[in-house]
Design an enzyme around this catalytic site. Structure first.
Site, PDB file in Angstrom:
ATOM      1  N   SER A   1      -8.194  13.955 -43.253  1.00 31.53           N
ATOM      2  CA  SER A   1      -6.920  13.121 -43.439  1.00 31.53           C
ATOM      3  C   SER A   1      -6.650  12.626 -44.953  1.00 31.53           C
ATOM      4  O   SER A   1      -5.765  11.979 -45.106  1.00 31.53           O
ATOM      5  CB  SER A   1      -6.600  12.171 -42.473  1.00 31.53           C
TER       6      SER A   1
ATOM      7  N   LYS B   1      -3.567  13.214 -46.926  1.00 31.78           N
ATOM      8  CA  LYS B   1      -2.280  12.733 -46.910  1.00 31.78           C
ATOM      9  C   LYS B   1      -1.724  12.119 -47.744  1.00 31.78           C
ATOM     10  O   LYS B   1      -0.599  11.583 -48.029  1.00 31.78           O
ATOM     11  CB  LYS B   1      -2.196  11.938 -45.366  1.00 31.78           C
TER      12      LYS B   1
ATOM     13  N   SER C   1      -2.697   7.590 -39.800  1.00 35.73           N
ATOM     14  CA  SER C   1      -3.087   9.018 -40.089  1.00 35.73           C
ATOM     15  C   SER C   1      -2.444   9.983 -38.972  1.00 35.73           C
ATOM     16  O   SER C   1      -2.833  10.838 -38.599  1.00 35.73           O
ATOM     17  CB  SER C   1      -4.620   9.254 -39.712  1.00 35.73           C
TER      18      SER C   1
END
Length: 283
Positions: free
Chosen positions: A78, A81, A133
């Site tokens: 993640s 991101k 997230s």
């Protein structure tokens, strides 16, 4: 070890690469565990830790202070991101809105909990993306950018533009799957974080302890916000392929440092604290 020449950050790293090559050419072994500047008297010992690849750098100059395998490629989970967030703000206004649908929620979680039919603004979705997230938020933002394929293509163009040339995004959320494994390096994640924190809204969201979201309050999952004075930003990630990953920044006085950790199995927060302390202790 390859050195990109496409950004101020990367140009700073070239000097470090040249130094390593010079040392190697005269038969002096460059430590594989870490490359660092000499420590002043009384400074903390450079910490080892659970991440196989990590990097500590000055966020403003791009100078690497210490590293282990900084150009080794791993799945980002993640932490990618942060790259999606930049692409979103390059193309969408924070006040743009759209309605969620069931396809956005059909994703492996962590999720913020989008409700089909509920309208969400870009700003709200970015908070969900960076603070908790939300993979469902990543899906919805990708749709707002024209679909997953368009979003991923824009992410890869953005990575190249900020000097992260070893990065290949294959999903907006960082989730892995057959045929779409994302890869990046500690160097590239540091370059991406540096670029992302130049966006005022991203910097604001990443240092906020909480945010209002339709129907709830969401809390920032970056534990260093409360554990480390001066923490500016942090994004964690985990998949079976990536293991634990982390990218973050902190400030003490006028100095800002970035830490990146990849392919970890233990307490990345503890290692990050040690690296920040060591970096701030250098002259």
């Amino acid at each position: 070890m390859a050195c990109s020449r496409s950004s101020r950050w990367s140009r700073t790293l070239i000097a470090g690469c040249a130094l390593a090559l010079t040392l190697s050419s005269v038969g002096v072994a460059v430590p594989k565990a870490a490359v660092a500047q000499p420590q002043p008297a009384g400074a903390l010992t450079l910490p080892e830790g659970p991440a196989q690849a990590w990097l500590l750098a000055d966020l403003d100059t791009g100078r690497i202070l210490a590293s282990r395998n900084p150009y080794e490629r791993h799945a980002p989970a993640s932490t990618i991101k942060v790259l999606l967030a930049m692409v979103v703000l390059d193309h969408l206004s924070p006040d743009n809105f759209a309605r969620a649908n069931t396809s956005h929620t059909e994703v492996e979680c962590s999720c913020v909990g989008l409700a089909p039919g509920q309208p969400y603004t870009t700003r709200q979705l970015l908070a969900a993306l960076l603070m908790v997230s939300g993979n469902d938020a990543a899906n919805m933002l990708a749709d707002m950018l024209g679909g997953q394929r368009s979003a991923v293509a824009a992410m890869n163009r953005k990575a190249a533009a900020v000097g992260a040339r070893a990065t290949r995004a294959s999903s907006p959320s960082g989730l892995d799957g057959p045929g779409w494994e994302s890869v990046t390096t500690p160097h590239d994640l540091a370059a991406m974080l540096r670029a992302a924190l130049a966006y005022p809204l991203i910097a604001q969201i990443m240092r906020a302890p909480s945010a209002q979201f339709p129907g709830k309050t969401i809390t920032n999952q970056n534990e260093l916000l409360t554990r480390y004075p001066g923490d500016l930003a942090g994004k964690t990630g985990y998949t079976n392929l990536a293991r634990k990953t982390y990218v973050g920044a902190a400030q003490r006085g006028s100095r800002r440092l970035a830490v990146v950790q990849m392919y970890g199995t233990g307490d990345l927060y503890g290692q990050a604290i040690g690296l920040f302390d060591w970096g701030f202790g250098q002259a």
